[in-house]
Motif scaffolding. Structure first.
Motif, short mmCIF file in Angstrom:
data_model
loop_
_atom_site.label_atom_id
_atom_site.label_comp_id
_atom_site.label_asym_id
_atom_site.label_seq_id
_atom_site.Cartn_x
_atom_site.Cartn_y
_atom_site.Cartn_z
N ARG A 183 8.25 3.24 -12.79
CA ARG A 183 9.19 3.62 -13.83
C ARG A 183 8.53 3.84 -15.19
O ARG A 183 9.22 4.02 -16.18
CB ARG A 183 10.28 2.55 -13.95
N ARG A 184 7.23 3.85 -15.20
CA ARG A 184 6.57 4.11 -16.48
C ARG A 184 6.59 5.60 -16.79
O ARG A 184 6.78 6.43 -15.89
CB ARG A 184 5.13 3.59 -16.46
N PRO A 185 6.44 6.01 -18.05
CA PRO A 185 6.45 7.43 -18.41
C PRO A 185 5.40 8.22 -17.63
O PRO A 185 4.30 7.74 -17.40
CB PRO A 185 6.12 7.40 -19.91
N GLY A 186 5.79 9.42 -17.23
CA GLY A 186 4.92 10.26 -16.44
C GLY A 186 5.20 10.18 -14.96
O GLY A 186 4.74 11.03 -14.19
N ARG A 187 5.93 9.16 -14.54
CA ARG A 187 6.29 9.03 -13.12
C ARG A 187 7.81 9.17 -13.00
O ARG A 187 8.33 10.26 -12.98
CB ARG A 187 5.78 7.69 -12.58
N LEU A 188 8.51 8.06 -12.94
CA LEU A 188 9.97 8.10 -12.92
C LEU A 188 10.49 7.43 -14.19
O LEU A 188 11.40 6.60 -14.16
CB LEU A 188 10.52 7.39 -11.67
N GLY A 189 9.87 7.78 -15.32
CA GLY A 189 10.18 7.11 -16.57
C GLY A 189 11.54 7.45 -17.14
O GLY A 189 12.11 6.68 -17.91
N ARG A 190 12.08 8.63 -16.81
CA ARG A 190 13.40 9.02 -17.31
C ARG A 190 14.46 8.61 -16.30
O ARG A 190 14.31 8.82 -15.10
CB ARG A 190 13.44 10.52 -17.54
N THR A 191 15.52 8.00 -16.80
CA THR A 191 16.59 7.53 -15.92
C THR A 191 17.92 8.15 -16.34
O THR A 191 18.15 8.41 -17.53
CB THR A 191 16.72 6.00 -15.96
N THR A 239 0.16 7.10 -6.48
CA THR A 239 -0.91 8.10 -6.47
C THR A 239 -0.34 9.51 -6.39
O THR A 239 -0.78 10.43 -7.09
CB THR A 239 -1.84 7.85 -5.27
N GLU A 240 0.66 9.70 -5.52
CA GLU A 240 1.26 11.03 -5.36
C GLU A 240 1.98 11.46 -6.64
O GLU A 240 1.92 12.63 -7.04
CB GLU A 240 2.22 11.05 -4.18
N LEU A 241 2.69 10.55 -7.28
CA LEU A 241 3.40 10.90 -8.51
C LEU A 241 2.43 11.27 -9.63
O LEU A 241 2.75 12.10 -10.49
CB LEU A 241 4.28 9.74 -8.95
N ASP A 242 1.26 10.67 -9.62
CA ASP A 242 0.26 11.00 -10.64
C ASP A 242 -0.42 12.32 -10.36
O ASP A 242 -1.19 12.82 -11.19
CB ASP A 242 -0.80 9.90 -10.70
N GLY A 243 -0.17 12.90 -9.18
CA GLY A 243 -0.78 14.18 -8.84
C GLY A 243 -2.21 14.07 -8.38
O GLY A 243 -2.91 15.09 -8.25
N MET A 244 -2.68 12.84 -8.11
CA MET A 244 -4.06 12.68 -7.69
C MET A 244 -4.27 13.22 -6.28
O MET A 244 -5.39 13.57 -5.89
CB MET A 244 -4.47 11.20 -7.74
N GLY A 245 -3.19 13.30 -5.49
CA GLY A 245 -3.31 13.85 -4.15
C GLY A 245 -3.17 15.36 -4.14
O GLY A 245 -3.25 15.98 -3.09
N GLY A 246 -2.96 15.98 -5.29
CA GLY A 246 -2.78 17.42 -5.38
C GLY A 246 -2.09 17.78 -6.68
O GLY A 246 -1.62 16.91 -7.42
N ASP A 247 -2.01 19.05 -6.97
CA ASP A 247 -1.38 19.51 -8.20
C ASP A 247 0.13 19.47 -8.04
O ASP A 247 0.68 20.11 -7.14
CB ASP A 247 -1.85 20.93 -8.50
N ASN A 248 0.81 18.74 -8.91
CA ASN A 248 2.26 18.60 -8.82
C ASN A 248 3.01 19.64 -9.66
O ASN A 248 4.21 19.48 -9.88
CB ASN A 248 2.70 17.20 -9.25
N GLU A 249 2.33 20.66 -10.13
CA GLU A 249 3.01 21.68 -10.93
C GLU A 249 4.08 22.36 -10.09
O GLU A 249 3.82 22.86 -8.99
CB GLU A 249 2.00 22.71 -11.42
N THR A 307 0.83 -1.21 0.00
CA THR A 307 0.00 0.00 0.00
C THR A 307 0.86 1.25 0.00
O THR A 307 0.43 2.30 -0.51
CB THR A 307 -0.94 0.01 1.21
N THR A 308 2.07 1.18 0.54
CA THR A 308 2.97 2.33 0.48
C THR A 308 3.39 2.60 -0.96
O THR A 308 3.45 3.76 -1.40
CB THR A 308 4.22 2.08 1.35
N VAL A 309 3.68 1.55 -1.71
CA VAL A 309 4.01 1.71 -3.13
C VAL A 309 2.82 2.32 -3.87
O VAL A 309 2.98 3.22 -4.71
CB VAL A 309 4.42 0.36 -3.76
N GLN A 310 1.62 1.84 -3.55
CA GLN A 310 0.43 2.36 -4.21
C GLN A 310 0.24 3.85 -3.91
O GLN A 310 -0.14 4.64 -4.78
CB GLN A 310 -0.81 1.57 -3.76
N GLN A 311 0.53 4.25 -2.66
CA GLN A 311 0.42 5.66 -2.29
C GLN A 311 1.43 6.50 -3.08
O GLN A 311 1.12 7.61 -3.52
CB GLN A 311 0.64 5.83 -0.79
N LEU A 312 2.65 5.98 -3.25
CA LEU A 312 3.66 6.70 -4.00
C LEU A 312 3.22 6.88 -5.45
O LEU A 312 3.41 7.95 -6.05
CB LEU A 312 4.99 5.96 -3.93
#
Length: 433
Positions: free
Chosen positions: A308-316, A279-289, A272-277
């Motif tokens: 690691r998919r695009p839009g989250r941590l997709g760039r390495t 959610t936060e990376l997707d900005g669903m918990g707030g605007d990540n601008e 569930t901690t991974v799932q929360q991370l």
């Protein structure tokens, strides 16, 4: 009457070995026999705390309580049932079990259980505590984000890493018109990976300084909690703080521990901690601008693929052991301010290939220790010379060797998707493949 000297000796022995239950019970027995029931009660309570099922400790507690009540008190039989005293008020010895009984009416004051429980409250901390209103408020101010003074100009070498950071973060931020033209958002995530001690944290801090943004560094201990749901709440708070301080670089260190592959763990709390991370990376918990997420790991192959998919941590970005210009800059930095003479940095750079930044710092520290020890031994202060540094290099084994061996196996057998092509090319260049 028990000898006071013996009691003092036994007390000292109990203080030295507080977990020695037979010794503590023996001391309590002597205290009861000597008429010091109050002090014996302290040891009886401690014994029951250490082993609540101990029959001798329970029997001792019964004796202590009997010693504190009037002589007419009757102790209960096994099983703990309460009984009235026999006719005539004769006192009976306590049987095994030691359950408490109230004395008969008119026989004197009962044992003050409330007071005893209050005394225990000072010894045993509460199991459950209530959170303050400030802790439950997601908008509570948790302090200012760090404002780093270092920039990418302070990072020696690593030209490839700087170019990737310029393209991903610095360019879009520095030119708002181009950013608007190409629809580039001021948010995103990037994963830094490579061997330990090679400057991933320093690069993240330098990027924040280059951008003039705040810097929030999050470690494993800042997120994970033993209580169910607290890890997710801690993670949400971190992102909320970064959003309030935007523009801000949020640095997630050891992200493989926070965002471990869910297929590798059966712990529901970690999943569930991974799932929360996510959610936060997707900005669903707030605007990540304005929130730039940088994560660092030594083991990207252990990070959950969804992160690691695009839009989250997709760039390495692969952060390798310092190249020659970087090693020279690191050595120069750590020798600065120390008494040195005759140091050939070019020679040291050639001798320290595969050394991490931490290894190079250790080399300089070891060389300084050699010169210091020699000065103390001879009574004459001398400078740090090339001999000291070469000896320190010879004694230091590159800490990157184990990581490079593991990375070699990944590049050979776990690179079907091509995500480790850059790592494979580096290993081939170094003739490690």
């Amino acid at each position: 009457m028990t000898d006071p000297a013996l009691l003092r000796s036994l007390q000292a022995a109990v203080d030295a070995a507080p977990r020695d239950l037979p010794l503590r019970l023996h001391l309590a027995e002597l205290l009861v026999a000597g008429g010091d029931a109050d002090q014996a009660l302290v040891h009886a309570v401690a014994a029951l705390q250490a082993d609540p099922s101990s029959a001798p400790a329970r029997a001792l507690m019964a004796r202590v309580l009997a010693a504190q009540t009037p002589a007419t008190a009757v102790d209960p039989p096994a099983g703990g049932a309460r009984q009235d005293p026999p006719a005539g008020g004769a006192r009976q010895d306590p049987p095994a079990g030691g359950a408490r009984q109230d004395p008969p009416a008119g026989a004197g004051e009962r044992f003050d259980w409330r007071r005893a429980e209050e005394d225990l409250g000072a010894v045993v901390p509460p199991v459950f505590v209530e959170s303050s209103d400030d802790e439950d408020d997601d908008d509570a101010d948790e302090g200012e984000a760090e404002r780093p003074t270092v920039t990418l100009d302070d990072v020696g070498g690593m030209r490839h890493v700087k170019e990737r950071l310029q393209l991903s973060f610095l360019g879009p931020m520095s030119d708002p018109r181009l950013r608007a033209l190409y629809g580039k958002s001021l948010s995103g995530g990037l994963l830094l990976y490579g061997p330990p001690g090679c400057g991933k944290t320093f690069i993240a801090r330098a990027l924040a300084g280059q951008m003039g943004a705040g810097f929030l560094s999050v470690a494993l201990s800042d997120v994970l909690d033993m209580w169910l749901g607290n890890s997710e709440r801690n993670l949400h708070r971190v992102f909320q703080q970064a959003r309030r301080k935007a523009p801000c670089v949020l640095f997630l260190d050891e992200v493989d521990a926070i965002g471990m592959k869910r297929s590798l763990t059966r712990n529901s709390g970690m999943r569930t901690t991974v799932q929360q991370l996510l959610t936060e990376l997707d900005g669903m918990g707030g605007d990540n601008e304005g929130v730039f997420v940088l994560a660092a790991t030594n083991a990207p192959w252990d990070v959950d693929p969804a992160l690691r998919r695009p839009g989250r941590l997709g760039r390495t970005v692969l952060v390798l052991p310092p190249d020659a210009p970087a090693r020279e800059a690191i050595l120069r930095h750590h020798l600065q301010g120390r008494p040195v003479a005759g140091v050939d940095l070019a020679k040291l750079v050639k001798r320290t290939e595969d050394f991490s930044g931490a290894d190079l710092a250790s080399v300089c520290e070891s060389a300084a220790e050699r010169a210091l020890a020699d000065s103390m031994r001879t009574g004459t202060v001398r400078t740090i010379g090339m001999t000291d540094l070469l000896a320190a290099v010879a004694e230091t084994r590159p800490s990157t060797a184990a990581w490079l061996e593991q990375a070699r196996n990944v590049a050979l057998y776990a690179n079907e998707s091509g995500e480790y092509d850059e790592l494979r090319d580096y290993l081939r260049k170094r003739r490690l493949l």
